[in-house]
Design an enzyme around this catalytic site. Sequence first.
Site, PDB file in Angstrom:
ATOM      1  N   PHE A 113      72.141  70.982  87.179  1.00  0.00           N
ATOM      2  CA  PHE A 113      71.632  69.728  87.728  1.00  0.00           C
ATOM      3  C   PHE A 113      70.396  70.050  88.579  1.00  0.00           C
ATOM      4  O   PHE A 113      70.430  70.970  89.390  1.00  0.00           O
ATOM      5  CB  PHE A 113      72.730  69.082  88.569  1.00  0.00           C
ATOM      6  N   ASP A 184      79.333  75.448  91.115  1.00  0.00           N
ATOM      7  CA  ASP A 184      79.276  74.022  91.429  1.00  0.00           C
ATOM      8  C   ASP A 184      80.297  73.310  90.544  1.00  0.00           C
ATOM      9  O   ASP A 184      80.218  73.388  89.309  1.00  0.00           O
ATOM     10  CB  ASP A 184      77.850  73.491  91.187  1.00  0.00           C
ATOM     11  N   LYS A 210      82.558  61.527  92.324  1.00  0.00           N
ATOM     12  CA  LYS A 210      82.606  61.464  90.859  1.00  0.00           C
ATOM     13  C   LYS A 210      84.070  61.311  90.431  1.00  0.00           C
ATOM     14  O   LYS A 210      84.675  60.287  90.715  1.00  0.00           O
ATOM     15  CB  LYS A 210      81.922  62.692  90.265  1.00  0.00           C
ATOM     16  N   ARG A 356      75.924  59.315  77.598  1.00  0.00           N
ATOM     17  CA  ARG A 356      77.014  60.114  78.159  1.00  0.00           C
ATOM     18  C   ARG A 356      78.195  59.217  78.533  1.00  0.00           C
ATOM     19  O   ARG A 356      78.018  58.171  79.155  1.00  0.00           O
ATOM     20  CB  ARG A 356      76.488  60.833  79.402  1.00  0.00           C
TER      21      ARG A 356
HETATM   22  C1  LIG Z   1      76.085  64.950  91.120  1.00  0.00           C
HETATM   23  C2  LIG Z   1      75.529  66.281  91.365  1.00  0.00           C
HETATM   24  C3  LIG Z   1      74.778  66.565  92.520  1.00  0.00           C
HETATM   25  C4  LIG Z   1      74.428  65.483  93.494  1.00  0.00           C
HETATM   26  O1  LIG Z   1      74.203  65.967  94.787  1.00  0.00           O
HETATM   27  P1  LIG Z   1      74.275  64.995  96.031  1.00  0.00           P
HETATM   28  O2  LIG Z   1      73.711  65.766  97.158  1.00  0.00           O
HETATM   29  O3  LIG Z   1      75.725  64.623  96.224  1.00  0.00           O
HETATM   30  O4  LIG Z   1      73.478  63.763  95.726  1.00  0.00           O
HETATM   31  C5  LIG Z   1      74.353  67.874  92.717  1.00  0.00           C
HETATM   32  N1  LIG Z   1      74.644  68.844  91.828  1.00  0.00           N
HETATM   33  C6  LIG Z   1      75.363  68.600  90.704  1.00  0.00           C
HETATM   34  C7  LIG Z   1      75.667  69.711  89.761  1.00  0.00           C
HETATM   35  C8  LIG Z   1      75.806  67.312  90.444  1.00  0.00           C
HETATM   36  O5  LIG Z   1      76.472  67.053  89.317  1.00  0.00           O
END
Ligand SMILES: *Cc1c(COP(=O)(O)O)cnc(C)c1O
Length: 397
Positions: A113, A184, A210, A356
């Site tokens: 991400f 993560d 989520k 998705r």
């Molecule tokens: C959803 C997501 C985020 C979002 O980060 P926030 O700081 O909560 O907005 C970050 N990394 C991954 C891998 C995600 O899926």
Amino acid sequence: MTDFAATKEMFYLPKGMIYLDGNSLGPLPKATAARVEQAVTAEWGEKVITGWNRAGWMAQPTEYGDRIGRLIGAEAGHVVLGDTLSIKVYQALAAAIDLVPDRKVILTDSGNFPSDIYMAEGLIKSLGRGLELRVVAPEDVADHINDDLAVLMLTQVDYRTGRLHDMAALTAKAHAAGAVTVWDLAHTAGAMAVDLQGCNADFAVGCTYKYLNGGPGAPAFIYVAPRHIDTCQPALSGWLGHQAPFAFDLDYRPGTGIERMRVGTPSVLQMAALDSALNIWDAVDMQALRDASIMLTERFIAGVEAACPMLTLASPRDPQARGSQVSFAFEHGYAAMQACIARNLIGDFRAPNIMRFGFTPLFIDAGDVDHAVQIIADVMTNKLWDDPVYKQVSRVT
Ligand SMILES: *Cc1c(COP(=O)(O)O)cnc(C)c1O
């Protein structure tokens, strides 16, 4: 809990909506409004500042952290909640880098991400130590683990495709090379069982809005393995991570155990919302959840592929190689998803061409999957997406 008809009753879903987006923002548990109301009126209202002690607010980040810990295979006392996931990525990566001071390479994959990558770039820049972020294709990660590697930083389930990394194998390989791992779990926590302890993971992070249904703005979490907790250095040395916050010393001393990964004041109203969601999660059997998730995703793939030859599966076909989401590639994916949403089937679109769909057994069942397949088949077969109203791009996709 293995009775998902019963858990489905515990969620509020707008009438007629098929919600295949619990992987992006989990829906509202029916008990949440009353729990938040209690936090507002009985706690904040009546207890005011004494709520920190008398309503247990100060202890919630670790108490609720342990409830998430059960879902991800963490040792008790090694998960704490707070901030947002981007912040927790920064904290975990900074602490990991510090454990291997002689090495320069941070390895991640191009399916990660973007926020994780941006946070890593920002951290590298401010450290100014010549660290390098190496971004390789997901399937090439194992081949790039070598003796140069400082930190392997991966998101276990790819947010676009659902492709699942083998946490045990990659962690073992990184350790054999002398590196440290940051996992993560944004698309894993609440999607399937995770065994951080069994995999020997070093650091892990994730969010609770989520699959975990904590609501928009819910706090993130961070895990630190017991072998690192007393030596790792918190880069974000806020007062609530101090050994004695209420001594108000001018010198920072990291707190005991996972407390040192706290930064500042916890978001108490969000914690209340999360508490009500965790009341459901506390009883969930994660293996039964995974079995149900695989049944749903297999049924969905079979249904869509039979009805829509113009869609290309973008997720791994082997259910053991994917998380709890299924993606299809389609040139006009954005408009097609808008057409689905207009028919009350909610999924999301990820650039450049991915439609998705997230599968969450707590409130999605086989009947919902069949209904979703019918809507997608209608949109695709009758080209319902080919309408200008579905081609206007909104701020949040
Ligand atoms: C959803 C997501 C985020 C979002 O980060 P926030 O700081 O909560 O907005 C970050 N990394 C991954 C891998 C995600 O899926």
